[in-house]
Design an enzyme around this catalytic site. Sequence first.
Site, PDB file in Angstrom:
ATOM      1  N   GLU A 209      42.472  31.915  32.678  1.00 33.10           N
ATOM      2  CA  GLU A 209      41.457  32.912  32.355  1.00 33.10           C
ATOM      3  C   GLU A 209      42.041  34.295  32.605  1.00 33.10           C
ATOM      4  OE1 GLU A 209      38.491  31.388  35.054  1.00 33.10           O
ATOM      5  OE2 GLU A 209      38.969  32.858  36.592  1.00 33.10           O
ATOM      6  N   HIS A 247      34.378  35.032  38.772  1.00 29.22           N
ATOM      7  CA  HIS A 247      35.447  34.784  39.741  1.00 29.22           C
ATOM      8  C   HIS A 247      36.029  36.114  40.218  1.00 29.22           C
ATOM      9  CE1 HIS A 247      36.323  30.597  37.828  1.00 29.22           C
ATOM     10  NE2 HIS A 247      35.418  30.513  38.792  1.00 29.22           N
TER      11      HIS A 247
END
Lengths: 289, 382
Positions: A209, A247
Amino acid sequence: MSILVDENTKLVVQGVTGREGQFHTLRNKAYGTNVVAGVTPGKAGQDVEGIPVFNTVRDAVEATGANTSMIFVPPRFATDAIYESLDAGIDLTIAITEGIPAHDMMRVYTHLGRSDQRLLGPNCPGAISPGKATVGIMPTDVFTPGRVGIVSRSGTLTYQISKEIGDMGIGQSTVVGIGGDPIVGSSFIDVLGMFEADPDTDLVVMVGEIGGDEEERAGEFIAANMTTPVVGYIAGFQAPPGKQMGHAGAIITGSSGTAQGKKDALEALGVRVGTNPTEVAEIVVETLA
Amino acid sequence: MDLFEYQGKQLFAEYGLAVPSGEVADTPEQAKAAAEAIGGTVVVKAQVQVGGRGKAGGIKLAATADEAFTEADAILGMDIKGHTVKRLWIEAASDIKKEYYASVTFDRSAKKPLVMLSAMGGMDIEAVAEEHPEALARLHVDPLIGFQPHHGRWLIYHAGIDEPAQKGVLDALTKAYEAFIGLEATLIEINPLIWTADDRVVALDAKVSIDNNALFRHPDLAALKESVTDDEQERMAHERGVTYVKLDGDVGIMGNGAGIVMSSLDVVALAGGKPANFLDAGGGSNAEAVATALEVLLSDPKVKSLMINIFGGITRCDEVAEGLLTALDTLGATLPIVVRLDGTAAEAGRAIIAERAPANVVVEPTMLSAAQRAVELAKEAS
């Protein structure tokens, strides 16, 4: 074979008497993981459905020979818990806790470099070798024993991809969540190297990511050191710069860490990257055929 | 968490880093009073978190208090690259001999603090790094040992800092590192760090980012969070403990887990739509979490359709479906909602929605089809 967790895992759980800790410990045990001990300061002598509780990790290791620790301690105590596990000589520490300060992790990482002990996470879902053992919070139903390794920065996305390839009849050797924080104990490269050495892993899916440069570095590692094929996925093409996408580690800084940059770098190094989880599963099937 | 310049400078001062004396002003009257209190020529600086303030007319010199009033009046309310100026920092003008660059950053790649120093300050440092890499001295510090005087000396000699300013720059670097550690910052950037006509070294700008995960140890910094969030939904999400980021599209998105939500945004874009937001209701999303998340999404008037993307793991999809129905009952949403459920108890969850949900809620079997449907519905609604 498999990597990280298997029938030789002897697990101690730090924070075993907390709500989450207890819930997942019992799930791990029910799956077949050899859970040998729990640790909660001040609760030595108690047990969690037959799992003996100790005051310290060292006591637990001395009494049970635990070689793997899972940490379920809240962020403000978790850094200490990691150091405690390392100091007790645990080979593999798996930190589930989300929210550990980045400065703490800089110091933990530097300390970790002085030994050959391994840390997975923090802010990770753990690892599962289907049919053998699971350590962490992954929903075990999603996985079946097989020969595809998965390494990922994201939990739910990993379950999604595992299920999609499972629906096509393909199982997993080991599924590893390395965690969504900016500094984690084990990188993509560390885990890819383990999969490369595992004779029972035929292909690896790497789920990355935005943020940092671990995917780009992994691409270089794959090109230089791996014969096992790797299929990639990158999440976060729509993420704006400077915004943390859930995150702590999923953030584009300046012009670095974009999904496009990672995809381009991987493809330039010969790693195929799917544009969505379904396409990743299709590429896996195609590559294995 | 990114701080405003004035907040960064106030923190610098606490760490003994020299900054020009200054005051905050929210009105032209306050700007005038601040200019009078400071005395002499002042600089009126727009407080926005975006580069290129000067070029956009957000930084002006004012020789008198009346001029400060006029400039403040012009700058307040100004739109700088989409950021409205609501606050000013009024500070004493500096007599600059030379502009340097100094920073301490959290280098996630090296997993260590990185200290950088350059004699080419006052410009875009990424451009300096690209065009004159030799002009940017870079040094990693072992976080278990910390910043030592020899680190500072190495940086000063390699950056080519002018001799009369060396001592001041060394001191500034040491204090910047102390601030980096003390504040648990991920960035301390001073651009420019100036050498003044009277041979002092002063921080003329301050860019400070704090690690959100460390805020529990810094209640004073955590209290600043409110002041740096100016979006209504982001503030609402923050109060409710929902992870939310505003984007500029019209398809509202919610899912469980950061990765799957990022992936959902991408899939919506691939389907030709524009996501309105990132919203992670949490890996273990229960009914209550779904309701809270919906409330935040529905409060955004530009959202034309919703895509709810849930992968049931330990959380069961039937529980999520029940939660969704309860939330819709209470909130009474009428916009089109596309739900995609997969994983644990997905079939039961889909059945609950198919049987009992209001007509504006539809179920799609895959992430791709859900995204396509949500995009179509948003287009129809606008």
